[in-house]
Scaffold this motif. Structure first.
Motif, PDB file in Angstrom:
ATOM      1  N   GLU A 144      26.759 -33.842  -7.984  1.00  0.00           N
ATOM      2  CA  GLU A 144      26.271 -32.561  -8.502  1.00  0.00           C
ATOM      3  C   GLU A 144      25.014 -32.163  -7.753  1.00  0.00           C
ATOM      4  N   ARG A 145      24.833 -30.853  -7.600  1.00  0.00           N
ATOM      5  CA  ARG A 145      23.640 -30.338  -6.936  1.00  0.00           C
ATOM      6  C   ARG A 145      23.240 -29.024  -7.571  1.00  0.00           C
ATOM      7  N   THR A 146      21.957 -28.896  -7.892  1.00  0.00           N
ATOM      8  CA  THR A 146      21.440 -27.633  -8.418  1.00  0.00           C
ATOM      9  C   THR A 146      20.174 -27.266  -7.662  1.00  0.00           C
ATOM     10  N   PHE A 147      20.003 -25.990  -7.448  1.00  0.00           N
ATOM     11  CA  PHE A 147      18.816 -25.454  -6.787  1.00  0.00           C
ATOM     12  C   PHE A 147      18.331 -24.278  -7.621  1.00  0.00           C
ATOM     13  N   GLY A 148      17.027 -24.146  -7.748  1.00  0.00           N
ATOM     14  CA  GLY A 148      16.481 -23.019  -8.493  1.00  0.00           C
ATOM     15  C   GLY A 148      15.137 -22.593  -7.951  1.00  0.00           C
ATOM     16  N   GLU A 149      14.890 -21.300  -8.063  1.00  0.00           N
ATOM     17  CA  GLU A 149      13.601 -20.750  -7.682  1.00  0.00           C
ATOM     18  C   GLU A 149      12.791 -20.509  -8.951  1.00  0.00           C
ATOM     19  N   HIS A 150      11.489 -20.633  -8.835  1.00  0.00           N
ATOM     20  CA  HIS A 150      10.608 -20.286  -9.951  1.00  0.00           C
ATOM     21  C   HIS A 150       9.418 -19.521  -9.389  1.00  0.00           C
ATOM     22  N   ARG A 151       8.566 -19.080 -10.259  1.00  0.00           N
ATOM     23  CA  ARG A 151       7.471 -18.202  -9.872  1.00  0.00           C
ATOM     24  C   ARG A 151       6.603 -18.759  -8.748  1.00  0.00           C
ATOM     25  N   ASP A 167      13.104 -25.749  -6.755  1.00  0.00           N
ATOM     26  CA  ASP A 167      13.492 -27.102  -7.152  1.00  0.00           C
ATOM     27  C   ASP A 167      14.877 -27.450  -6.616  1.00  0.00           C
ATOM     28  N   LEU A 168      15.064 -28.723  -6.302  1.00  0.00           N
ATOM     29  CA  LEU A 168      16.376 -29.241  -5.931  1.00  0.00           C
ATOM     30  C   LEU A 168      16.617 -30.505  -6.743  1.00  0.00           C
ATOM     31  N   THR A 169      17.761 -30.562  -7.399  1.00  0.00           N
ATOM     32  CA  THR A 169      18.199 -31.775  -8.091  1.00  0.00           C
ATOM     33  C   THR A 169      19.589 -32.095  -7.568  1.00  0.00           C
ATOM     34  N   GLU A 170      19.770 -33.332  -7.125  1.00  0.00           N
ATOM     35  CA  GLU A 170      21.067 -33.732  -6.599  1.00  0.00           C
ATOM     36  C   GLU A 170      21.404 -35.135  -7.084  1.00  0.00           C
ATOM     37  N   ILE A 171      22.659 -35.319  -7.466  1.00  0.00           N
ATOM     38  CA  ILE A 171      23.143 -36.627  -7.911  1.00  0.00           C
ATOM     39  C   ILE A 171      24.204 -37.088  -6.927  1.00  0.00           C
ATOM     40  N   ARG A 172      24.081 -38.347  -6.491  1.00  0.00           N
ATOM     41  CA  ARG A 172      25.064 -38.943  -5.585  1.00  0.00           C
ATOM     42  C   ARG A 172      25.455 -40.321  -6.102  1.00  0.00           C
ATOM     43  N   ARG A 173      26.684 -40.709  -5.800  1.00  0.00           N
ATOM     44  CA  ARG A 173      27.163 -42.058  -6.105  1.00  0.00           C
ATOM     45  C   ARG A 173      27.188 -42.840  -4.796  1.00  0.00           C
ATOM     46  N   THR A 174      26.561 -44.009  -4.797  1.00  0.00           N
ATOM     47  CA  THR A 174      26.522 -44.832  -3.592  1.00  0.00           C
ATOM     48  C   THR A 174      27.863 -45.541  -3.413  1.00  0.00           C
ATOM     49  N   HIS A 182       4.854 -31.627   1.695  1.00  0.00           N
ATOM     50  CA  HIS A 182       4.548 -30.302   1.143  1.00  0.00           C
ATOM     51  C   HIS A 182       4.208 -29.280   2.225  1.00  0.00           C
ATOM     52  N   ALA A 183       3.330 -29.632   3.138  1.00  0.00           N
ATOM     53  CA  ALA A 183       2.896 -28.684   4.179  1.00  0.00           C
ATOM     54  C   ALA A 183       4.027 -28.291   5.127  1.00  0.00           C
ATOM     55  N   ALA A 184       5.058 -29.124   5.233  1.00  0.00           N
ATOM     56  CA  ALA A 184       6.168 -28.850   6.149  1.00  0.00           C
ATOM     57  C   ALA A 184       7.259 -27.985   5.521  1.00  0.00           C
ATOM     58  N   THR A 185       7.087 -27.600   4.262  1.00  0.00           N
ATOM     59  CA  THR A 185       8.084 -26.775   3.575  1.00  0.00           C
ATOM     60  C   THR A 185       7.508 -25.401   3.277  1.00  0.00           C
ATOM     61  N   PRO A 186       8.350 -24.369   3.312  1.00  0.00           N
ATOM     62  CA  PRO A 186       7.846 -23.025   3.045  1.00  0.00           C
ATOM     63  C   PRO A 186       7.486 -22.827   1.573  1.00  0.00           C
ATOM     64  N   CYS A 187       6.600 -21.890   1.316  1.00  0.00           N
ATOM     65  CA  CYS A 187       6.185 -21.595  -0.066  1.00  0.00           C
ATOM     66  C   CYS A 187       7.350 -21.075  -0.900  1.00  0.00           C
ATOM     67  N   ARG A 188       8.231 -20.329  -0.291  1.00  0.00           N
ATOM     68  CA  ARG A 188       9.388 -19.763  -0.984  1.00  0.00           C
ATOM     69  C   ARG A 188      10.656 -20.082  -0.213  1.00  0.00           C
ATOM     70  N   SER A 189      11.760 -20.232  -0.956  1.00  0.00           N
ATOM     71  CA  SER A 189      13.059 -20.433  -0.318  1.00  0.00           C
ATOM     72  C   SER A 189      14.146 -19.983  -1.286  1.00  0.00           C
ATOM     73  N   SER A 190      15.167 -19.340  -0.755  1.00  0.00           N
ATOM     74  CA  SER A 190      16.289 -18.898  -1.599  1.00  0.00           C
ATOM     75  C   SER A 190      17.447 -19.891  -1.541  1.00  0.00           C
ATOM     76  N   GLY A 191      17.234 -21.035  -0.862  1.00  0.00           N
ATOM     77  CA  GLY A 191      18.267 -22.059  -0.766  1.00  0.00           C
ATOM     78  C   GLY A 191      17.639 -23.427  -0.576  1.00  0.00           C
ATOM     79  N   PRO A 192      18.437 -24.492  -0.692  1.00  0.00           N
ATOM     80  CA  PRO A 192      17.906 -25.849  -0.655  1.00  0.00           C
ATOM     81  C   PRO A 192      17.577 -26.397   0.728  1.00  0.00           C
ATOM     82  N   ALA A 193      17.881 -25.683   1.794  1.00  0.00           N
ATOM     83  CA  ALA A 193      17.730 -26.206   3.156  1.00  0.00           C
ATOM     84  C   ALA A 193      16.374 -26.866   3.440  1.00  0.00           C
ATOM     85  N   PRO A 194      15.232 -26.287   3.030  1.00  0.00           N
ATOM     86  CA  PRO A 194      13.949 -26.925   3.361  1.00  0.00           C
ATOM     87  C   PRO A 194      13.751 -28.301   2.720  1.00  0.00           C
TER      88      PRO A 194
END
Length: 115
Positions: A22-29, A33-40, A84-96
């Motif tokens: 499962e994977r969820t991504f969300g923007e906030h003010r 956030d990115l939450t991802e679940i994986r099975r090893t 933190h410094a290597a990621t953009p302040c805003r993103s509309s997707g999980p890529a960063p």
């Protein structure tokens, strides 16, 4: 081993970081956030949670393992000062956050393999 170099030396493919459940991504003010679940491959269920806030001290990146007691237990984390410094302040997707998530999954998998 696979040989993917022209100089004749063999290299090992990168380790399998698990099958995505499962994977969820969300923007906030103030960020995203990115939450991802994986099975090893060993059967463990891992959850990465990354919260990127405008303020470094309010950001976090951690990986948890699902225990037999049906609880999530923190396994390892990466301090926000390292990403933190290597990621953009805003993103509309999980890529960063994807490479950070992959690093956390790989680290957690390595920890579990030592048991």
């Amino acid at each position: 081993m696979t040989s993917d170099r022209r100089d004749g030396t063999a290299t090992t493919p990168p380790p399998e970081n698990g099958r995505q459940v499962e994977r969820t991504f969300g923007e906030h003010r103030q960020g995203y956030d990115l939450t991802e679940i994986r099975r090893t491959s060993g059967g463990a269920l891992l959850r990465v949670r990354i919260h990127r806030d405008a303020y470094q001290h309010q950001s976090y990146a951690l990986v948890e393992v699902f225990t037999p007691a049906m609880t999530w237990t923190a396994l390892t984390h990466e301090p926000a000062s390292g990403w933190h410094a290597a990621t953009p302040c805003r993103s509309s997707g999980p890529a960063p956050l994807e490479s950070l998530a992959d690093r956390l999954f790989a680290r957690a998998d390595a920890i579990l393999r030592t048991q």
